[in-house]
Design an enzyme around this catalytic site. Structure first.
Site, PDB file in Angstrom:
ATOM      1  N   TRP A 149       0.851  -1.187   0.000  1.00  0.00           N
ATOM      2  CA  TRP A 149       0.000   0.000   0.000  1.00  0.00           C
ATOM      3  C   TRP A 149       0.899   1.255   0.000  1.00  0.00           C
ATOM      4  O   TRP A 149       1.884   1.321   0.741  1.00  0.00           O
ATOM      5  CB  TRP A 149      -0.908  -0.021   1.245  1.00  0.00           C
ATOM      6  CG  TRP A 149      -1.737   1.227   1.362  1.00  0.00           C
ATOM      7  CD1 TRP A 149      -2.886   1.503   0.703  1.00  0.00           C
ATOM      8  CD2 TRP A 149      -1.439   2.364   2.170  1.00  0.00           C
ATOM      9  NE1 TRP A 149      -3.325   2.754   1.045  1.00  0.00           N
ATOM     10  CE2 TRP A 149      -2.461   3.306   1.949  1.00  0.00           C
ATOM     11  CE3 TRP A 149      -0.403   2.693   3.055  1.00  0.00           C
ATOM     12  CZ2 TRP A 149      -2.496   4.548   2.576  1.00  0.00           C
ATOM     13  CZ3 TRP A 149      -0.436   3.927   3.681  1.00  0.00           C
ATOM     14  CH2 TRP A 149      -1.489   4.834   3.444  1.00  0.00           C
ATOM     15  N   ASP A 316     -16.574  11.122  -1.637  1.00  0.00           N
ATOM     16  CA  ASP A 316     -15.858   9.888  -1.290  1.00  0.00           C
ATOM     17  C   ASP A 316     -16.515   9.248  -0.063  1.00  0.00           C
ATOM     18  O   ASP A 316     -17.670   9.534   0.264  1.00  0.00           O
ATOM     19  CB  ASP A 316     -14.359  10.202  -1.086  1.00  0.00           C
ATOM     20  CG  ASP A 316     -13.461   9.012  -1.382  1.00  0.00           C
ATOM     21  OD1 ASP A 316     -13.414   8.101  -0.543  1.00  0.00           O
ATOM     22  OD2 ASP A 316     -12.806   8.991  -2.445  1.00  0.00           O
ATOM     23  N   ASP A 317     -15.794   8.405   0.623  1.00  0.00           N
ATOM     24  CA  ASP A 317     -16.307   7.614   1.741  1.00  0.00           C
ATOM     25  C   ASP A 317     -16.995   8.509   2.795  1.00  0.00           C
ATOM     26  O   ASP A 317     -16.646   9.675   2.953  1.00  0.00           O
ATOM     27  CB  ASP A 317     -15.097   6.904   2.382  1.00  0.00           C
ATOM     28  CG  ASP A 317     -15.499   5.734   3.231  1.00  0.00           C
ATOM     29  OD1 ASP A 317     -16.693   5.566   3.473  1.00  0.00           O
ATOM     30  OD2 ASP A 317     -14.593   4.987   3.645  1.00  0.00           O
ATOM     31  N   ARG A 393      -9.120  -3.482   7.989  1.00  0.00           N
ATOM     32  CA  ARG A 393      -9.801  -2.182   8.081  1.00  0.00           C
ATOM     33  C   ARG A 393     -11.189  -2.316   8.710  1.00  0.00           C
ATOM     34  O   ARG A 393     -12.158  -1.726   8.245  1.00  0.00           O
ATOM     35  CB  ARG A 393      -9.907  -1.528   6.700  1.00  0.00           C
ATOM     36  CG  ARG A 393      -9.922  -0.005   6.778  1.00  0.00           C
ATOM     37  CD  ARG A 393     -10.371   0.630   5.487  1.00  0.00           C
ATOM     38  NE  ARG A 393     -10.226   2.069   5.556  1.00  0.00           N
ATOM     39  CZ  ARG A 393     -10.906   2.930   4.828  1.00  0.00           C
ATOM     40  NH1 ARG A 393     -11.785   2.510   3.953  1.00  0.00           N
ATOM     41  NH2 ARG A 393     -10.709   4.210   4.941  1.00  0.00           N
ATOM     42  N   LYS A 426     -16.599   5.696  -7.930  1.00  0.00           N
ATOM     43  CA  LYS A 426     -15.290   5.178  -7.504  1.00  0.00           C
ATOM     44  C   LYS A 426     -15.555   3.875  -6.751  1.00  0.00           C
ATOM     45  O   LYS A 426     -16.169   3.882  -5.687  1.00  0.00           O
ATOM     46  CB  LYS A 426     -14.601   6.202  -6.605  1.00  0.00           C
ATOM     47  CG  LYS A 426     -13.248   5.745  -6.068  1.00  0.00           C
ATOM     48  CD  LYS A 426     -12.589   6.896  -5.326  1.00  0.00           C
ATOM     49  CE  LYS A 426     -11.327   6.500  -4.613  1.00  0.00           C
ATOM     50  NZ  LYS A 426     -10.789   7.597  -3.802  1.00  0.00           N
ATOM     51  N   TRP A 427     -15.089   2.774  -7.325  1.00  0.00           N
ATOM     52  CA  TRP A 427     -15.373   1.422  -6.797  1.00  0.00           C
ATOM     53  C   TRP A 427     -14.160   0.965  -6.000  1.00  0.00           C
ATOM     54  O   TRP A 427     -13.163   0.559  -6.570  1.00  0.00           O
ATOM     55  CB  TRP A 427     -15.655   0.499  -7.973  1.00  0.00           C
ATOM     56  CG  TRP A 427     -15.989  -0.922  -7.656  1.00  0.00           C
ATOM     57  CD1 TRP A 427     -15.313  -1.774  -6.843  1.00  0.00           C
ATOM     58  CD2 TRP A 427     -17.091  -1.678  -8.181  1.00  0.00           C
ATOM     59  NE1 TRP A 427     -15.917  -3.002  -6.835  1.00  0.00           N
ATOM     60  CE2 TRP A 427     -17.006  -2.981  -7.641  1.00  0.00           C
ATOM     61  CE3 TRP A 427     -18.137  -1.388  -9.069  1.00  0.00           C
ATOM     62  CZ2 TRP A 427     -17.920  -3.980  -7.975  1.00  0.00           C
ATOM     63  CZ3 TRP A 427     -19.036  -2.388  -9.388  1.00  0.00           C
ATOM     64  CH2 TRP A 427     -18.933  -3.668  -8.837  1.00  0.00           C
ATOM     65  N   ASP A 428     -14.269   1.025  -4.691  1.00  0.00           N
ATOM     66  CA  ASP A 428     -13.126   0.723  -3.827  1.00  0.00           C
ATOM     67  C   ASP A 428     -13.172  -0.730  -3.365  1.00  0.00           C
ATOM     68  O   ASP A 428     -14.207  -1.414  -3.466  1.00  0.00           O
ATOM     69  CB  ASP A 428     -13.174   1.682  -2.628  1.00  0.00           C
ATOM     70  CG  ASP A 428     -11.793   2.009  -2.077  1.00  0.00           C
ATOM     71  OD1 ASP A 428     -10.842   1.267  -2.371  1.00  0.00           O
ATOM     72  OD2 ASP A 428     -11.681   3.009  -1.340  1.00  0.00           O
ATOM     73  N   ASN A 430     -11.036  -2.432  -0.045  1.00  0.00           N
ATOM     74  CA  ASN A 430      -9.957  -2.017   0.851  1.00  0.00           C
ATOM     75  C   ASN A 430      -9.268  -3.093   1.665  1.00  0.00           C
ATOM     76  O   ASN A 430      -8.563  -2.758   2.611  1.00  0.00           O
ATOM     77  CB  ASN A 430     -10.484  -0.941   1.804  1.00  0.00           C
ATOM     78  CG  ASN A 430     -10.403   0.427   1.156  1.00  0.00           C
ATOM     79  OD1 ASN A 430      -9.329   0.880   0.805  1.00  0.00           O
ATOM     80  ND2 ASN A 430     -11.535   1.069   0.979  1.00  0.00           N
ATOM     81  N   CYS A 474     -10.580   0.992  -7.779  1.00  0.00           N
ATOM     82  CA  CYS A 474      -9.714   1.419  -6.688  1.00  0.00           C
ATOM     83  C   CYS A 474      -9.653   0.262  -5.711  1.00  0.00           C
ATOM     84  O   CYS A 474     -10.651  -0.408  -5.484  1.00  0.00           O
ATOM     85  CB  CYS A 474     -10.320   2.655  -6.025  1.00  0.00           C
ATOM     86  SG  CYS A 474      -9.449   3.165  -4.521  1.00  0.00           S
ATOM     87  N   ASP A 496      -2.872   5.327  -3.126  1.00  0.00           N
ATOM     88  CA  ASP A 496      -3.366   6.301  -2.148  1.00  0.00           C
ATOM     89  C   ASP A 496      -2.289   7.321  -1.819  1.00  0.00           C
ATOM     90  O   ASP A 496      -2.546   8.263  -1.070  1.00  0.00           O
ATOM     91  CB  ASP A 496      -3.749   5.586  -0.850  1.00  0.00           C
ATOM     92  CG  ASP A 496      -5.187   5.112  -0.880  1.00  0.00           C
ATOM     93  OD1 ASP A 496      -5.869   5.342  -1.884  1.00  0.00           O
ATOM     94  OD2 ASP A 496      -5.625   4.508   0.117  1.00  0.00           O
TER      95      ASP A 496
HETATM   96  C1  DGJ Z   1      -9.121   3.970  -0.037  1.00  0.00           C
HETATM   97  C2  DGJ Z   1      -9.043   4.808  -1.273  1.00  0.00           C
HETATM   98  O1  DGJ Z   1      -7.932   4.469  -2.020  1.00  0.00           O
HETATM   99  C3  DGJ Z   1      -9.073   6.270  -0.867  1.00  0.00           C
HETATM  100  O2  DGJ Z   1      -8.861   7.091  -1.974  1.00  0.00           O
HETATM  101  C4  DGJ Z   1     -10.390   6.542  -0.219  1.00  0.00           C
HETATM  102  O3  DGJ Z   1     -11.416   6.376  -1.158  1.00  0.00           O
HETATM  103  C5  DGJ Z   1     -10.580   5.623   0.965  1.00  0.00           C
HETATM  104  N1  DGJ Z   1     -10.364   4.245   0.638  1.00  0.00           N
HETATM  105  C6  DGJ Z   1     -11.955   5.782   1.534  1.00  0.00           C
HETATM  106  O4  DGJ Z   1     -12.217   4.882   2.525  1.00  0.00           O
END
Ligand code: DGJ
Length: 694
Positions: A149, A316-317, A393, A426-428, A430, A474, A496
């Site tokens: 990351w 965003d989030d 997370r 934006k499809w995240d 994590n 993403c 990020d």
């Molecule tokens: C990870 C993404 O890469 C960030 O840009 C942001 O959208 C956060 N998640 C939000 O939780």
């Protein structure tokens, strides 16, 4: 091209008594199984019900035709190509194999995949690679791309010696640890000269790249789904298709491979209305507000973004459920009425009045234990029954191997996107996968692959429902930066890490295999939130301008000079957006690694923009030379540094490529001067190159 015989000596195994000189271990093979004298890593490994692992595939037929079929359930390249299919039969297992070769002659690319079909006996597949390439020699070196990351796509170069090298992902995603793109260089290969092979995979799950130099000096290359935790059962007559692999060769060094790959990704991977449409300059709420967003703040931000010239504002989030931090609400895709009292529709209406296009962040594959979705369907999250699942997370992964989970996600997200005028998503994603145990027991032996197919199912259904919406992939940045994602979403947030200094390395690494038109790149505030580093605003812009430009800072709190500068940056980017996003990009070479540079050249080679980046200012050193490759050798160009009093020169393309532009640099402490380059630590300069009218 064909080596007729390989002389067997000593303890080599001859394929048959009819020809004792035919030893597979000595030959370059198109396909290898197990147990007939080829002792290298095989392309296919299977077992029959009786435990027998031997296969003896022989070519039965071939056919050549124009075009190609889709691979069931998986994304693959599109567009004009010619196809060769070779069918092999195995009398031992009763299985047959089809090897597919698709020739994309416009970019010197061949894509390959394999289909395995069980005959009259059921089989278990353990390894199904997408391609095997045996090179007759050794002495190559291999470059693969690794990281974690916030430090994705760092190249690692090793010399291939007898034995085996493997780069892979076991995280359930293509991963930021090892990207599926890699290169194999012939001895003496450089950036611009020498034989170089490039490979990639149209796949977003666990993958594996293998290079093996055997006892006879042959080099075998393989790539495909990782055999790690992969056992796929094939019933009688059932077929399994591998993902598609991408292969290229260039005699023009690493730059030649990058050129072929860039062309291929733009033309044959990315598709839909956004394929060649200039992507909007966006402002994103994440680093400006994190979870602390509200309708009033968002509208104020969107208005300020509009005044700067931005075209899209991304929420965003933090907009949904009760999400004030990352411990809750993933899965509950309904706006938080406290934060957004007018609802998403009302917010979109307020944006429309500005007017500003609205984007929205989602993470559809995940669920927080503290969510209504989890309370209702705890069994939808991955976990080993009776144990505590490991968290990433504070969230769990939904079981995308199950149809009912995928169907729910599709219905919910389609309703969400359709509920308000959303222009961008934006499809995240994590976290990496853990506790890979499905409630459907039969899914467990090849769970990782089934998860990936589930992702493709939901991604395709959702993106196809909104052909005009721009989707950006993403995964905490670049944890799923691959060609599979790019078939459904034309761009990916590559990292990020918004520190310009770090991004120079990350974007350079990614640029070996991927064009700048797929890389989201943002300017953020300083001190940088990931590194604490302070870099000039001009540098942050110059680096982001070689990707899909966005801003990720509080645009309502800019100083006067910053606002003016950002307004000018956005205007510049819009003016040259087609060139910056879709031009042919190359890396520049310097004699000293204190510098990095890129150039992006229009397809007619009449115009270009170049970047020079300096890590730190070192006193009393010669100025760098700016060599600009890729222009027309006989054409006269004017090169202009894009700065007040910037240096200019007029020269032919060949002179600019080989002798280069001699920069007149002065110490940052000495101030400015006509025609002098001032580059501080982390400094960058942009150059505009245009066919000269003189
Ligand atoms: C990870 C993404 O890469 C960030 O840009 C942001 O959208 C956060 N998640 C939000 O939780």
């Amino acid at each position: 091209l064909w080596e007729h015989h390989a002389q067997g000596f000593g303890n080599t195994v001859a394929y048959s008594q009819q020809d004792t000189t035919l030893c597979m271990d000595l030959l370059c093979m198109e396909f290898s199984g197990v147990g007939k004298g080829d002792f290298r890593e095989p392309m296919l490994e299977l077992t029959q019900e009786n435990g027998c692992v031997v296969t003896d595939f022989r070519c039965r037929a071939h056919r050549v035709y124009a075009g190609k079929a889709e691979i069931p359930g998986m994304p693959s390249a599109h567009g004009d190509c010619d196809t060769l299919e070779m069918t092999l039969d195995d009398p031992v297992s009763g299985a047959s194999v089809i090897l597919f070769y698709h020739v994309f002659s416009d970019c010197d690319i061949i894509t390959r995949h394999m289909a395995v079909t069980a005959g009259e006996k059921p089989l278990v597949l353990h390894r199904t690679m997408s391609f095997q390439l045996d090179l007759p020699e050794s002495g190559y070196s291999l470059t693969s791309f690794h990281g974690a990351w916030a430090r994705e796509m760092q190249p690692a170069n090793i010399r291939l010696v007898p034995g085996r090298y493997q780069s892979d992902s076991k995280t359930g995603t293509s991963s930021n640890q090892s990207n599926p793109f890699f290169m194999v260089e012939t001895p003496g290969c450089t950036e611009a000269q020498g034989g170089c092979y490039g490979f990639n995979l149209v796949y977003s799950g666990n993958h594996c790249e293998i290079a093996e130099v055997n006892a006879f000096g042959r080099t075998r290359l393989l790539s495909g789904i990782s055999p790690f935790c992969f056992q796929h059962s094939l019933a009688v007559g059932e077929r399994f298709d591998t993902p598609e692999a991408v292969l290229t060769y260039s005699p023009a060094g690493r730059a030649g491979v990058s050129r072929n790959m860039h062309h291929f990704v733009r033309e044959h991977i990315v598709r839909g209305v956004w394929q060649y449409r200039r992507r909007p300059v966006l402002v994103n709420s994440w680093e400006a507000s994190y979870f602390d967003i509200s309708e009033d703040k968002l509208v104020a931000q969107a208005k300020a973004a509009k005044a700067l010239g931005a075209e899209l504002y991304v929420v965003d989030d933090g907009w949904f459920g009760r999400r004030d931090d990352d411990t809750s609400s993933l899965g509950d895709w309904v706006e938080n009425p406290k934060k957004i009292p007018s609802g998403l529709q009302g917010l979109a209406q307020k944006f429309a009045e500005i007017p500003m296009a609205m984007g929205l962040w989602i993470e559809p594959e995940m669920v927080n234990p503290d969510s209504d979705l989890y309370r209702k369907h705890p069994d939808w999250a991955l976990a080993v029954s009776g144990t505590h699942p490991s968290m990433g997370r504070n969230q769990l992964v939904l079981d995308l191997s199950r149809d009912e989970v995928c169907d729910y996600i599709i219905a919910r997200i389609v309703a969400l996107i359709g509920s308000a005028g959303i222009a961008y998503v934006k499809w995240d994603m994590n976290r990496c996968l853990s506790d890979i145990c499905s409630g459907e027991e039969s899914h467990n032996s090849d769970f990782y692959h089934r998860y990936t197919l589930g992702y493709y199912k939901i991604a395709k259904a959702i993106t196809c429902s909104f052909p005009k919406v721009l989707f950006e992939g993403c995964s905490g940045g670049g944890n799923r930066f691959d060609l599979g994602i790019l078939c459904d979403m034309p761009q990916i947030w590559i990292t990020d890490n918004t520190d310009a200094h770090c991004r120079v390395a990350i974007q350079t690494g990614a640029g070996y295999g991927y064009p700048q038109s797929v890389m989201g790149a943002h300017v953020s505030a300083c001190p940088n939130h990931q590194t604490g580093r302070v870099t000039p605003l001009a540098t942050r812009f110059a680096v982001a301008a070689f990707g899909l430009l966005g801003y990720e800072l509080d645009v309502t709190k800019l100083g006067g000079e910053e606002s003016v500068a950002i307004r000018e940056q956005i205007a510049f980017y819009k003016e040259y957006g087609e060139l910056l996003q879709f031009g042919n990009s190359r890396r520049l070479e310097f004699s000293n690694d204190n510098y990095t540079g890129w150039i992006v050249i229009s397809h007619d080679q009449k115009e270009a923009i170049a970047l020079l980046y300096q890590r730190c200012y070192l006193p009393n050193q010669p100025s760098p030379i700016l060599r600009l490759p890729g222009l027309l050798p006989e054409q006269r160009y004017t090169v202009r540094e894009l700065a007040p009093n910037g240096q200019q020169c007029v020269a032919n393309g060949d002179l600019l490529a080989y002798a280069g532009m001699r920069l007149n640099r002065i110490a940052p402490a000495a101030g400015q001067g006509e025609g002098l380059l001032v580059l501080p630590d982390f400094g960058a300069a942009l150059y505009h190159i245009q066919v000269s009218r003189e």
